[in-house]
Design a protein around this motif. Structure first.
Motif, PDB file in Angstrom:
ATOM      1  N   THR A 121       1.029  -1.113  -0.038  1.00 21.74           N
ATOM      2  CA  THR A 121      -0.040  -0.108  -0.164  1.00 21.74           C
ATOM      3  C   THR A 121       1.044   1.092   0.192  1.00 21.74           C
ATOM      4  OG1 THR A 121      -1.889  -1.428   1.457  1.00 21.74           O
ATOM      5  CG2 THR A 121      -2.024   0.879   1.674  1.00 21.74           C
ATOM      6  N   ILE A 122       0.353   1.867  -0.858  1.00 19.29           N
ATOM      7  CA  ILE A 122       1.798   3.268  -1.460  1.00 19.29           C
ATOM      8  C   ILE A 122       0.998   4.247  -1.009  1.00 19.29           C
ATOM      9  CG2 ILE A 122       3.157   4.501  -2.278  1.00 19.29           C
ATOM     10  CD1 ILE A 122       3.746   1.446  -3.969  1.00 19.29           C
ATOM     11  N   ARG A 123       0.981   5.708  -0.687  1.00 19.21           N
ATOM     12  CA  ARG A 123       0.562   7.117  -0.286  1.00 19.21           C
ATOM     13  C   ARG A 123       1.424   8.284  -1.479  1.00 19.21           C
ATOM     14  NH1 ARG A 123      -3.288  10.208   2.458  1.00 19.21           N
ATOM     15  NH2 ARG A 123      -2.976   8.231   3.840  1.00 19.21           N
ATOM     16  N   LYS A 124       0.220   8.509  -2.843  1.00 21.10           N
ATOM     17  CA  LYS A 124       1.416   9.038  -3.053  1.00 21.10           C
ATOM     18  C   LYS A 124       1.285  10.306  -2.817  1.00 21.10           C
ATOM     19  CE  LYS A 124       1.406   8.149  -7.700  1.00 21.10           C
ATOM     20  NZ  LYS A 124       0.423   7.894  -9.319  1.00 21.10           N
ATOM     21  N   LYS A 125       1.664  11.226  -2.282  1.00 15.97           N
ATOM     22  CA  LYS A 125       1.458  12.712  -2.035  1.00 15.97           C
ATOM     23  C   LYS A 125       0.835  13.535  -3.041  1.00 15.97           C
ATOM     24  CE  LYS A 125       5.045  11.923   1.274  1.00 15.97           C
ATOM     25  NZ  LYS A 125       6.406  12.709   1.726  1.00 15.97           N
ATOM     26  N   ALA A 126       0.662  14.371  -2.188  1.00 15.05           N
ATOM     27  CA  ALA A 126      -0.291  15.712  -3.510  1.00 15.05           C
ATOM     28  C   ALA A 126       0.911  15.935  -3.720  1.00 15.05           C
ATOM     29  CB  ALA A 126      -1.348  16.146  -2.921  1.00 15.05           C
ATOM     30  N   ARG A 127       1.203  16.459  -4.699  1.00 15.47           N
ATOM     31  CA  ARG A 127       1.985  17.458  -5.903  1.00 15.47           C
ATOM     32  C   ARG A 127       1.151  18.368  -5.626  1.00 15.47           C
ATOM     33  NH1 ARG A 127       6.155  15.475  -8.657  1.00 15.47           N
ATOM     34  NH2 ARG A 127       6.881  13.029  -8.600  1.00 15.47           N
ATOM     35  N   TYR A 128      -0.196  18.372  -6.388  1.00 12.40           N
ATOM     36  CA  TYR A 128      -0.703  19.881  -6.212  1.00 12.40           C
ATOM     37  C   TYR A 128      -0.313  20.541  -7.916  1.00 12.40           C
ATOM     38  CZ  TYR A 128      -1.456  20.212  -1.474  1.00 12.40           C
ATOM     39  OH  TYR A 128      -1.987  19.239  -0.376  1.00 12.40           O
ATOM     40  N   ILE A 181      -1.607  23.291 -12.288  1.00 11.23           N
ATOM     41  CA  ILE A 181      -2.043  23.905 -10.431  1.00 11.23           C
ATOM     42  C   ILE A 181      -3.154  24.206  -9.770  1.00 11.23           C
ATOM     43  CG2 ILE A 181      -1.214  25.229  -9.060  1.00 11.23           C
ATOM     44  CD1 ILE A 181       1.135  26.395 -10.241  1.00 11.23           C
ATOM     45  N   ASP A 182      -3.710  23.133  -9.201  1.00  5.11           N
ATOM     46  CA  ASP A 182      -4.430  22.004  -8.808  1.00  5.11           C
ATOM     47  C   ASP A 182      -4.197  21.908  -6.812  1.00  5.11           C
ATOM     48  OD1 ASP A 182      -6.933  21.448  -7.745  1.00  5.11           O
ATOM     49  OD2 ASP A 182      -6.677  19.144  -8.162  1.00  5.11           O
ATOM     50  N   PHE A 183      -5.032  23.076  -6.416  1.00  6.40           N
ATOM     51  CA  PHE A 183      -4.674  23.141  -5.506  1.00  6.40           C
ATOM     52  C   PHE A 183      -5.779  22.596  -3.995  1.00  6.40           C
ATOM     53  CE2 PHE A 183      -3.303  27.604  -6.035  1.00  6.40           C
ATOM     54  CZ  PHE A 183      -2.392  27.226  -5.462  1.00  6.40           C
ATOM     55  N   ASP A 184      -6.536  21.737  -4.800  1.00  9.10           N
ATOM     56  CA  ASP A 184      -7.685  20.572  -4.296  1.00  9.10           C
ATOM     57  C   ASP A 184      -7.251  19.350  -4.498  1.00  9.10           C
ATOM     58  OD1 ASP A 184      -9.397  22.235  -3.574  1.00  9.10           O
ATOM     59  OD2 ASP A 184     -10.043  22.855  -5.650  1.00  9.10           O
ATOM     60  N   ALA A 185      -5.871  18.927  -4.914  1.00  7.23           N
ATOM     61  CA  ALA A 185      -5.140  17.834  -4.927  1.00  7.23           C
ATOM     62  C   ALA A 185      -5.447  17.255  -3.689  1.00  7.23           C
ATOM     63  CB  ALA A 185      -3.615  18.165  -5.806  1.00  7.23           C
ATOM     64  N   LYS A 186      -5.563  15.851  -4.030  1.00  4.52           N
ATOM     65  CA  LYS A 186      -5.722  15.347  -2.414  1.00  4.52           C
ATOM     66  C   LYS A 186      -4.293  14.347  -2.705  1.00  4.52           C
ATOM     67  CE  LYS A 186      -9.000  16.639  -0.084  1.00  4.52           C
ATOM     68  NZ  LYS A 186      -8.871  17.955  -0.830  1.00  4.52           N
ATOM     69  N   ASP A 187      -4.114  13.186  -1.535  1.00  5.54           N
ATOM     70  CA  ASP A 187      -2.615  12.208  -1.943  1.00  5.54           C
ATOM     71  C   ASP A 187      -4.086  10.997  -2.019  1.00  5.54           C
ATOM     72  OD1 ASP A 187      -1.100  13.563  -0.514  1.00  5.54           O
ATOM     73  OD2 ASP A 187      -1.464  12.466   1.853  1.00  5.54           O
ATOM     74  N   GLU A 188      -3.101  10.450  -2.351  1.00  6.90           N
ATOM     75  CA  GLU A 188      -3.674   9.346  -2.953  1.00  6.90           C
ATOM     76  C   GLU A 188      -3.159   7.794  -2.949  1.00  6.90           C
ATOM     77  OE1 GLU A 188      -4.102   6.574  -8.243  1.00  6.90           O
ATOM     78  OE2 GLU A 188      -3.265   9.054  -7.859  1.00  6.90           O
ATOM     79  N   VAL A 189      -3.971   6.618  -2.132  1.00  5.71           N
ATOM     80  CA  VAL A 189      -3.303   5.776  -1.845  1.00  5.71           C
ATOM     81  C   VAL A 189      -4.077   4.513  -3.134  1.00  5.71           C
ATOM     82  CG1 VAL A 189      -3.911   3.568  -0.214  1.00  5.71           C
ATOM     83  CG2 VAL A 189      -3.802   6.276   0.333  1.00  5.71           C
ATOM     84  N   THR A 244       5.445  25.601   3.051  1.00  7.90           N
ATOM     85  CA  THR A 244       6.075  27.185   3.150  1.00  7.90           C
ATOM     86  C   THR A 244       4.886  27.787   2.332  1.00  7.90           C
ATOM     87  OG1 THR A 244       8.331  25.265   2.948  1.00  7.90           O
ATOM     88  CG2 THR A 244       7.703  27.963   1.586  1.00  7.90           C
ATOM     89  N   CYS A 245       3.962  26.951   0.767  1.00  9.55           N
ATOM     90  CA  CYS A 245       2.786  27.972   0.797  1.00  9.55           C
ATOM     91  C   CYS A 245       2.252  28.306   1.769  1.00  9.55           C
ATOM     92  CB  CYS A 245       2.424  26.784  -0.101  1.00  9.55           C
ATOM     93  SG  CYS A 245       0.637  27.699  -0.982  1.00  9.55           S
ATOM     94  N   LEU A 246       1.738  29.580   1.155  1.00 11.60           N
ATOM     95  CA  LEU A 246       0.604  30.717   1.592  1.00 11.60           C
ATOM     96  C   LEU A 246       0.051  29.676   1.930  1.00 11.60           C
ATOM     97  CD1 LEU A 246       1.612  34.209   0.621  1.00 11.60           C
ATOM     98  CD2 LEU A 246       2.671  32.241   2.576  1.00 11.60           C
ATOM     99  N   GLY A 247      -0.783  29.159   1.500  1.00  3.71           N
ATOM    100  CA  GLY A 247      -1.423  27.794   2.155  1.00  3.71           C
ATOM    101  C   GLY A 247      -2.895  28.021   1.190  1.00  3.71           C
ATOM    102  N   ASN A 248      -3.500  26.580   0.732  1.00 12.67           N
ATOM    103  CA  ASN A 248      -4.794  26.176  -0.340  1.00 12.67           C
ATOM    104  C   ASN A 248      -6.049  25.981   0.723  1.00 12.67           C
ATOM    105  OD1 ASN A 248      -4.187  24.011   1.426  1.00 12.67           O
ATOM    106  ND2 ASN A 248      -4.006  22.454  -0.264  1.00 12.67           N
ATOM    107  N   ASN A 249      -6.354  26.431   1.948  1.00 12.33           N
ATOM    108  CA  ASN A 249      -7.220  25.816   2.235  1.00 12.33           C
ATOM    109  C   ASN A 249      -6.777  26.508   3.929  1.00 12.33           C
ATOM    110  OD1 ASN A 249      -9.609  24.888   2.836  1.00 12.33           O
ATOM    111  ND2 ASN A 249      -9.179  23.339   4.023  1.00 12.33           N
ATOM    112  N   PRO A 250      -8.524  27.590   3.513  1.00 10.02           N
ATOM    113  CA  PRO A 250      -8.463  28.517   1.713  1.00 10.02           C
ATOM    114  C   PRO A 250      -7.370  29.166   1.350  1.00 10.02           C
ATOM    115  CG  PRO A 250      -8.869  30.406   3.960  1.00 10.02           C
ATOM    116  CD  PRO A 250      -8.053  28.772   4.211  1.00 10.02           C
ATOM    117  N   ILE A 251      -7.547  29.450  -0.007  1.00  9.43           N
ATOM    118  CA  ILE A 251      -6.250  29.797  -1.005  1.00  9.43           C
ATOM    119  C   ILE A 251      -5.558  31.311  -0.895  1.00  9.43           C
ATOM    120  CG2 ILE A 251      -5.852  29.928  -3.419  1.00  9.43           C
ATOM    121  CD1 ILE A 251      -7.546  28.012  -4.377  1.00  9.43           C
ATOM    122  N   ALA A 252      -4.718  31.425  -0.052  1.00  5.70           N
ATOM    123  CA  ALA A 252      -4.033  31.871  -0.241  1.00  5.70           C
ATOM    124  C   ALA A 252      -3.022  33.438  -1.107  1.00  5.70           C
ATOM    125  CB  ALA A 252      -2.565  32.638   1.456  1.00  5.70           C
TER     126      ALA A 252
END
Lengths: 597, 52
Positions: A19-26, A99-107, A78-86
């Motif tokens: 089982t692998i977690r692919k981290k969200a790259r955004y 660029i997709d700020f709503d990207a999620k980790d994928e398992v 480091t990013c100023l934030g994606n939730n909410p988008i800053a």
């Protein structure tokens, strides 16, 4: 699969499920063409880990120049934030709309037949070595930091400067064995690569800046391997000054930022002081901290230095003890690029043997569970070092099953099973009872029953033999594959049969051939000591020793020691032991042994 | 600071103190006197009140 983490591994050789977690790259890595427009507008900034903090990177970045895939990702810390988008300036300028700020980790779960562990290493942090002044003096850096400073792709684009005043240092010193080969601080082992890395660095410095005065402070130079000695000689010929001795003190001249290194030159026997503009600490290698996660997932074990242990140092140097798992690179031990590539190639070839096979050959010595005798306690599942026994269900009365492809045959499950429902092929209870009988049937008071594990203690006995070391004839060995196979009942049976002394012997903890099965041996022997004492029997009569295959000398010493103990055991003690340990009516191991024989 | 416990060597009878932590047990130990691994932890005689 990069920028991903393994979360779970189940299964066994040929049938692993990972089982692998692919981290969200955004950032959509398929669409991103690494144009870099996003980086130009990103307002957030943090020290660049790859450049050892000598430069900064943005919140959207490529981790290192050779990263695969070559596309950007957003570090949300480091990013100023994606939730909410800053900010979203990167999103605004990205023409390809990657660029997709709503990207999620994928398992994801993948089925694999073999696993290669190549988790790499960490490097030693020399802060604790006060005498070298790392972190106190700006111009004391580590060899890793040196690599970044001299690299064309580094923060200074290859223009070599020292941190304090950004000028090119005219005199540079290297201190070897920082964090290596020390039992007091750092690590006792040699980190393998530091000598040649420093020699390479000195040649590089002399090539780029011939007027630089370069000194190396060392204990001894380990330039083994093809072409290594030549490079060492080249370094010397180019004028690098090698001083035999490790500095005891480093002080900074606060006006110039130069460093005064005090060292005893052990060749001349004199105390010397060297003024240097930059000092490089040649730091050693460490096992990766987070490799412990992988170790637990794959039921691997470590050697005493903390690196992952191979199945056999000579015969299976790339195999892990868990079948179907292989080691490559510094996961197994500190090694240079050449050795890492060699080991990785070997690991890939070994893995391919499994992948190319339609059928796998299992160990001849495996456990077998009789479901009719099983009481679903689950103890076998708990103690199996290989997770080779399927879970039990007491309510549904589902007996555990041995996955023979994963079972290595240590016998720990058989030793722990309180209901005698597990038998070990070729090392059955009946066979071992028969051996005890054979030893103790005559003159039992003159014998010491020794249980010796196949890989270490028994081999230690062999080594004692071929070394012509003498030990008493009273010691009679019973070989088991692992000391974990030695059931408490075997020991008690030997005492019932009149054994004055019993010795259980296995591998040292770091050498166990069956991951950590010998830990169960120790726990079992500790319980037996308690039991013997409770029954008025001296616990000294049960001895426990860890003897490696190379310790023939220790084997002989132990055999003499247990013989001395035997001579102190009286006939009355033996009779008393027979009485208090008299077998319960239900258990008739003698008959079992006789019938099976 | 690491916890310590009393140990007794079952070969030479030597008593000594050594680092001990229940979380990291079992550990390989050797008697500092005779190097034997037959080292037994000396348990406290009295049990906690109310404990069976």
């Amino acid at each position: 699969m990069t920028y991903s983490e393994v979360e779970n591994v189940t299964g066994y050789i040929g049938n692993f499920k990972v089982t692998i977690r692919k981290k969200a790259r955004y950032v959509d890595e398929k669409e991103c063409n690494a144009c870099g427009d996003c980086v130009k507008v990103c307002p957030s900034c943090t020290p660049d880990e790859y450049q050892m903090g000598f430069s900064t990177r943005k919140g959207i970045y490529i981790p290192f120049p050779q990263a695969v895939p070559s596309s950007y990702l957003i570090d949300m810390k480091t990013c100023l934030g994606n939730n909410p988008i800053a900010c979203a300036k990167c999103q605004e300028v990205c023409e390809k709309k990657c660029i997709d700020f709503d990207a999620k980790d994928e398992v994801v779960t993948v089925d694999v037949g073999a696993i290669i562990v190549a988790v790499g290493n960490d490097v030693y942090d020399p802060t604790e070595l006060d005498e070298y002044g790392y972190r106190s003096y700006e111009n004391v850096i580590t060899s890793m930091e040196f690599e970044r400073l001299i690299c064309a792709g580094g923060p200074t684009e290859g223009h070599f400067i020292r941190p304090s005043d950004r000028t090119r240092p005219k005199s540079i010193g290297f201190i070897q064995c920082v964090g290596s080969r020390s039992k007091k601080r750092g690590n006792p082992y040699c980190s393998n690569i530091c000598c040649m890395n420093t020699i390479k660095d000195t040649v590089l410095l002399k090539d780029h800046y011939p007027d630089t005065d370069v000194k190396v402070f060392y204990m001894d130079i380990r330039a083994f391997g093809k072409g290594f000695e030549d490079l060492y000689m080249k370094s010397k010929d180019e004028g690098v000054h090698y001083v035999r001795g490790l500095p005891g003190e480093v002080e900074e001249n606060p006006e110039t930022g130069n460093l005064i290194v005090t060292v005893e030159n052990t060749t001349t026997g004199k105390i010397e002081k060297h003024e240097l503009e930059l000092l490089v600490l040649s730091v050693g290698l460490l096992p990766r901290k987070d490799s412990d996660v992988v170790r637990q997932l794959l039921t691997l074990s470590r050697t005493s230095d903390g690196f992952l242990m191979e199945s056999h140092p000579k015969l299976k140097p790339v195999d892990a003890p868990t079948r179907g798992v292989f080691l490559a690179g510094c996961a197994e031990a500190p090694k240079d690029v050449k050795d890492s590539v060699t080991q990785a190639s070997a690991a890939a070839a070994r893995a391919n043997v499994i992948l190319a096979s339609d059928k796998l050959t299992v160990e001849a010595i495996t456990a077998h569970i009789d479901p009719d005798l099983c009481k679903y306690c689950g103890l076998c599942v708990k103690v199996c070092p290989y997770k080779a026994i399927t879970p039990t269900d007491r309510k549904k009365k589902i007996a555990p099953q041995v996955i023979e492809a994963a079972c290595a045959g240590c016998g720990t499950c058989g030793a722990e099973c309180p209901f005698d429902s597990i038998s070990m092929r070729h090392f059955t209870d009946a066979q071992i009872y028969a051996q005890i009988d054979a030893i103790l049937d005559t003159n039992s008071q003159d014998k010491v029953v020794v249980f010796a594990c196949n890989w270490c203690s028994y081999a230690g006995g062999d080594f004692a033999g071929i070394s012509r070391l003498q030990y008493p004839v009273s010691n009679r060995l019973i070989r088991t594959m692992c000391s974990g196979r030695v059931k408490d009942e075997f020991v008690l049976y030997a005492f019932r049969k009149g054994a004055p002394v019993v010795l259980v012997s296995g591998c040292h903890f770091a050498d166990c051939h069956y991951i950590d099965a010998n830990r169960q041996t120790q726990l079992r022997v500790e319980k037996l000591w308690d039991k013997l004492e409770k029954n008025g029997i001296r616990p000294e009569r049960l001895q426990l020793e860890w003897i490696s295959a190379a310790e023939g000398q220790k084997f002989a010493v132990v055999m003499k020691a247990v013989e001395e103990l035997r001579q102190k055991v009286t006939a009355e003690e033996i009779e008393h032991t027979k009485e208090v340990l008299a077998p319960k009516p239900k258990k008739k191991p003698v008959e079992e042994a006789a019938s099976s024989a | 600071m690491a916890q310590e416990a009393d140990f007794k060597c079952l070969r030479c009878g030597n008593s000594f103190r050594a680092p001990y932590s229940p979380e990291t047990e079992p550990q390989e130990r050797a008697c500092p006197n005779c190097k034997s691994n037959s080292v037994r932890r000396v348990k406290e005689q009295k049990e906690a009140p109310g404990k069976k």
